[in-house]
Design an enzyme around this catalytic site. Structure first.
Site: not given
Ligand code: FEO
Length: 406
Positions: A29, A83, A85, A149, A168, A196
């Site tokens: 992304h 998470h 995502e 995040h 993450d 990162y």
């Protein structure tokens, strides 16, 4: 254990890495991933069998084959989704459909996000903050880490094993042969973790010390930190190192380092960039000059993480910024860097525009510009280049902190 093309890797006697290695990904992304990445999933074997996170959808078979090297995947009783995502939930619906676990946990926001991603009721159970569950002979505790995040982010702590599944957080985009950070050169780790942090976590810096304090306050003292990307941290030295980097980077303490980013049409802005750089170097400040024709936005973000000054140069094209400079300015604006000073320069022909636009974006970012911007009409002469050099010197003189996170 059956040997297969894809095998599990042991973390402890009964906890395994069963993720996937993505050697080929180069864009995550908008963040360049020159070393690829891994999508880490973990299998906890006990009277109950638990899968922590899944992998990006195209890697479903790789994950299943690694699980099958330990147990029949149909034996999975519980899935924990830390998470939502899709690099971690892309395989979740199919895993639920095919393996039919009894319970799938996600945070309250995670349940909402996963349902919104897949537009179906996956029958998820809310894992509330601080909630403990029994995994068939061991305890798992969930702690929300909202906005680290994503709003759904949580971690799972196994107090009996002293393993923290940190999603993450504490991860890095790095493929490779090794699954543990103690097997990898420290400088490579430092750069990958920095990259990162700068590209994923920087906007949420204020929340990081609070999240670490919350976990420490709850008695979380991991001997293994198992993130969702890159190597697993399993030695006291490596755990101390990654926690130390996070604590230090989160403070965004500026150093005597400067980053100059620019693009150029006919070389004028490039010449000005080098003159500004000379000014910094004459004052003993480490400077990194990053031409945007050859520097990716995420490398600029990594370089800027503990810099004290950001100087941006752009030619004027059609009365405004050069496109690559617009890209970097809006990317950096979103990352919300703090505690840096700014400088602006650029060349123009019959009309200006770029310098004023960069100044406006710096103002929006609340970045102070202690030195007047430098504009050149067409090609900079010696007077303009000397002004650029003076700008570098004056910005350097404003940088006094010699602190270094590394
Ligand atoms: Fe690795 Fe935020 O997903």
């Amino acid at each position: 254990m059956t040997r297969d093309l894809f095998n599990a890797v042991k973390l402890t006697d009964d906890i395994y890495w069963v993720g996937a290695v993505d050697w080929g990904i180069r864009d995550f992304h908008g963040y360049t991933t020159n070393r690829g990445t891994t999508y880490n999933a973990y299998l906890i074997m006990g009277d109950t069998i638990t899968l922590v996170d899944t992998v990006k959808a195209p890697f479903y078979d790789e994950m299943m084959r690694r699980i099958a090297s330990v147990t029949d995947p149909k034996n999975i009783d519980i899935i924990i989704s830390n998470h939502s995502e899709m690099d971690h939930t892309g395989s979740l619906p199919r895993t639920i459909d095919e393996m039919k676990p009894q319970t799938v946990y996600a945070s309250k926001m995670g349940v909402k996000a996963i349902n919104a991603h897949f537009h179906r009721d996956l029958g998820l159970t809310v894992a509330s903050d601080g909630m403990s569950i029994d995994l068939g002979g061991r305890t798992a505790v969930f702690y929300e880490t909202r906005m680290l995040h994503w709003p759904d982010s949580m971690v799972t702590w196994l107090p009996d094993d002293k393993v923290l599944f940190s999603q993450d957080a504490f991860g890095m985009h790095m493929s490779g042969s090794y699954r543990f950070s103690d097997e990898i050169d420290r400088n490579v780790l430092e750069y990958s973790a920095r990259e990162y942090f700068a590209n994923i976590l920087l906007p949420y810096c204020d929340l990081i010390p609070r999240a670490i304090d919350k976990l420490v306050g709850a008695g979380v003292a991991p001997e293994i930190i198992a993130p969702d990307h890159g190597p697993i941290h399993r030695t006291p030295e490596n755990i101390e190192t990654i926690l130390g980097w996070y604590g230090c980077w989160a403070e965004q303490r500026p150093t005597r380092r400067a980053v100059i980013v620019y693009d150029t049409m006919w070389g004028s802005t490039a010449t000005m960039a080098r003159a500004v750089g000379e000014g910094f170097m004459e004052r003993g400040v480490e400077v990194k000059i990053m031409p945007l024709g050859g520097s990716h936005r995420s490398d600029v973000a990594a370089a800027m993480l503990d810099a004290g000054a950001l100087v941006v140069g752009s030619p004027t094209l059609n009365r405004t910024l050069f496109p690559s400079v617009a890209d970097i300015m809006y990317y950096l604006k979103g990352l919300k860097p703090r505690n840096i000073i700014g400088g602006v320069f650029g060349s123009h022909g019959w009309s200006g525009g770029a310098v004023g636009e960069i100044e406006r974006i710096f103002d929006d970012m609340k970045i102070d510009r202690p030195v007047e911007s430098v504009s050149s009409l067409y090609v900079p002469d010696d007077e303009v280049l000397n002004t650029c050099r003076t700008m570098g010197q004056q910005l350097a003189d404003a940088l006094t902190n010699t602190f270094n996170c590394a």
